[in-house]
Motif scaffolding. Structure first.
Motif, PDB file in Angstrom:
ATOM      1  N   UNK A 168       0.934  -1.331  -0.006  1.00 62.04           N
ATOM      2  CA  UNK A 168      -0.034  -0.016  -0.136  1.00 62.04           C
ATOM      3  C   UNK A 168       0.827   1.324  -0.095  1.00 62.04           C
ATOM      4  N   UNK A 169       0.567   2.109  -0.841  1.00 57.38           N
ATOM      5  CA  UNK A 169       1.385   3.445  -1.055  1.00 57.38           C
ATOM      6  C   UNK A 169       0.489   4.598  -0.872  1.00 57.38           C
ATOM      7  N   UNK A 170       0.899   5.631  -0.561  1.00 63.08           N
ATOM      8  CA  UNK A 170       0.371   6.841  -0.677  1.00 63.08           C
ATOM      9  C   UNK A 170       0.645   7.816  -1.868  1.00 63.08           C
ATOM     10  N   UNK A 171      -0.246   8.392  -2.337  1.00 64.50           N
ATOM     11  CA  UNK A 171      -0.119   9.022  -3.688  1.00 64.50           C
ATOM     12  C   UNK A 171      -0.892  10.399  -3.857  1.00 64.50           C
ATOM     13  N   UNK A 172      -0.607  10.892  -4.914  1.00 64.08           N
ATOM     14  CA  UNK A 172      -1.381  12.063  -5.426  1.00 64.08           C
ATOM     15  C   UNK A 172      -2.000  11.626  -6.896  1.00 64.08           C
ATOM     16  N   UNK A 173      -3.293  11.543  -7.060  1.00 70.81           N
ATOM     17  CA  UNK A 173      -3.852  11.353  -8.362  1.00 70.81           C
ATOM     18  C   UNK A 173      -4.254  12.630  -8.776  1.00 70.81           C
ATOM     19  N   UNK A 174      -4.030  12.969 -10.060  1.00 76.25           N
ATOM     20  CA  UNK A 174      -4.431  13.922 -10.781  1.00 76.25           C
ATOM     21  C   UNK A 174      -4.944  13.583 -12.138  1.00 76.25           C
ATOM     22  N   UNK A 175      -6.575  13.920 -12.422  1.00 78.55           N
ATOM     23  CA  UNK A 175      -6.821  13.712 -13.865  1.00 78.55           C
ATOM     24  C   UNK A 175      -6.241  14.620 -14.876  1.00 78.55           C
ATOM     25  N   UNK A 176      -5.740  14.059 -16.041  1.00 78.54           N
ATOM     26  CA  UNK A 176      -5.241  14.888 -17.013  1.00 78.54           C
ATOM     27  C   UNK A 176      -6.242  15.202 -18.277  1.00 78.54           C
ATOM     28  N   UNK A 177      -6.735  13.904 -18.836  1.00 72.23           N
ATOM     29  CA  UNK A 177      -7.410  14.104 -19.915  1.00 72.23           C
ATOM     30  C   UNK A 177      -8.684  12.980 -20.169  1.00 72.23           C
ATOM     31  N   UNK A 178      -9.595  13.001 -20.794  1.00 69.31           N
ATOM     32  CA  UNK A 178     -10.561  12.068 -20.874  1.00 69.31           C
ATOM     33  C   UNK A 178     -10.888  11.646 -22.362  1.00 69.31           C
ATOM     34  N   UNK A 179     -11.321  10.554 -22.687  1.00 73.36           N
ATOM     35  CA  UNK A 179     -11.898  10.300 -24.316  1.00 73.36           C
ATOM     36  C   UNK A 179     -12.893   9.393 -23.986  1.00 73.36           C
ATOM     37  N   UNK A 180     -14.094   9.626 -24.796  1.00 74.67           N
ATOM     38  CA  UNK A 180     -15.321   8.840 -24.955  1.00 74.67           C
ATOM     39  C   UNK A 180     -15.253   8.044 -26.371  1.00 74.67           C
ATOM     40  N   UNK A 181     -15.697   6.757 -26.256  1.00 76.41           N
ATOM     41  CA  UNK A 181     -15.589   6.152 -27.545  1.00 76.41           C
ATOM     42  C   UNK A 181     -16.717   4.957 -27.643  1.00 76.41           C
TER      43      UNK A 181
ATOM     44  N   UNK B 251     -17.988   3.724 -23.952  1.00 77.86           N
ATOM     45  CA  UNK B 251     -16.983   3.772 -23.002  1.00 77.86           C
ATOM     46  C   UNK B 251     -16.119   4.723 -22.785  1.00 77.86           C
ATOM     47  N   UNK B 252     -15.323   4.962 -21.722  1.00 77.18           N
ATOM     48  CA  UNK B 252     -14.200   6.196 -21.813  1.00 77.18           C
ATOM     49  C   UNK B 252     -12.897   5.713 -21.136  1.00 77.18           C
ATOM     50  N   UNK B 253     -11.987   6.574 -21.500  1.00 80.35           N
ATOM     51  CA  UNK B 253     -10.545   6.363 -20.871  1.00 80.35           C
ATOM     52  C   UNK B 253     -10.200   7.749 -20.378  1.00 80.35           C
ATOM     53  N   UNK B 254      -9.639   7.616 -19.193  1.00 82.97           N
ATOM     54  CA  UNK B 254      -8.948   8.879 -18.454  1.00 82.97           C
ATOM     55  C   UNK B 254      -7.585   8.623 -18.270  1.00 82.97           C
ATOM     56  N   UNK B 255      -6.904   9.514 -18.646  1.00 82.57           N
ATOM     57  CA  UNK B 255      -5.536   9.558 -18.093  1.00 82.57           C
ATOM     58  C   UNK B 255      -5.282  10.383 -16.905  1.00 82.57           C
ATOM     59  N   UNK B 256      -4.346   9.917 -16.086  1.00 79.91           N
ATOM     60  CA  UNK B 256      -4.055  10.527 -14.864  1.00 79.91           C
ATOM     61  C   UNK B 256      -2.473  10.660 -14.646  1.00 79.91           C
ATOM     62  N   UNK B 257      -2.148  11.485 -13.775  1.00 81.60           N
ATOM     63  CA  UNK B 257      -0.740  11.428 -13.438  1.00 81.60           C
ATOM     64  C   UNK B 257      -0.855  11.153 -11.951  1.00 81.60           C
ATOM     65  N   UNK B 258      -0.082  10.280 -11.452  1.00 81.78           N
ATOM     66  CA  UNK B 258       0.004   9.571  -9.954  1.00 81.78           C
ATOM     67  C   UNK B 258       1.567   9.815  -9.538  1.00 81.78           C
ATOM     68  N   UNK B 259       1.520  10.479  -8.429  1.00 85.41           N
ATOM     69  CA  UNK B 259       2.821  10.897  -7.913  1.00 85.41           C
ATOM     70  C   UNK B 259       2.846  10.090  -6.506  1.00 85.41           C
ATOM     71  N   UNK B 260       4.200   9.512  -6.525  1.00 84.23           N
ATOM     72  CA  UNK B 260       4.508   8.702  -5.221  1.00 84.23           C
ATOM     73  C   UNK B 260       5.769   8.753  -4.903  1.00 84.23           C
TER      74      UNK B 260
END
Length: 107
Positions: free
Chosen positions: A35-48, A55-64
């Protein structure tokens, strides 16, 4: 970047486990690890459309905090959400922080 107060998401590292089945195929399961602590930040999303369903896909930046066992071969889980790691960057190459580009898929 990466102040301790920003690491508010409790994530689980999951390792990929592949076993052979009786038909010569593979069975893939994911085994929870650290188990780790992180910061999850949404970047962009696409629906298809996929098989006549939206359905959709989201990209995120996760800092650990830096760990040597984080790579594109593992994934991160936050409750019922799955973050597939696409790339990992050692921020400033100082072995203090990791920045993961991740993809989250919804169906």
């Amino acid at each position: 970047m990466g102040a301790l107060g920003e690491l508010r998401h409790r994530l689980t590292l999951e390792m990929r486990n592949v076993e052979s089945d009786d038909a010569g195929g593979e069975i893939v399961t994911w085994i929870g690890g650290a188990t780790v602590w992180g910061e999850v930040t949404p970047l962009s999303g696409v629906e298809f459309l996929r098989q006549d369903r939206l359905a959709s896909t989201l990209t995120h930046r996760v800092r650990l905090r830096y760990r040597d066992d984080v790579s594109a071969a593992v994934r991160l889980r936050l409750g019922g959400r799955i973050f597939e790691i696409l790339s990992v960057r050692d921020v400033e190459e100082r072995h203090r922080w990791l920045e993961c580009l991740c993809e989250e898929k919804y169906q």
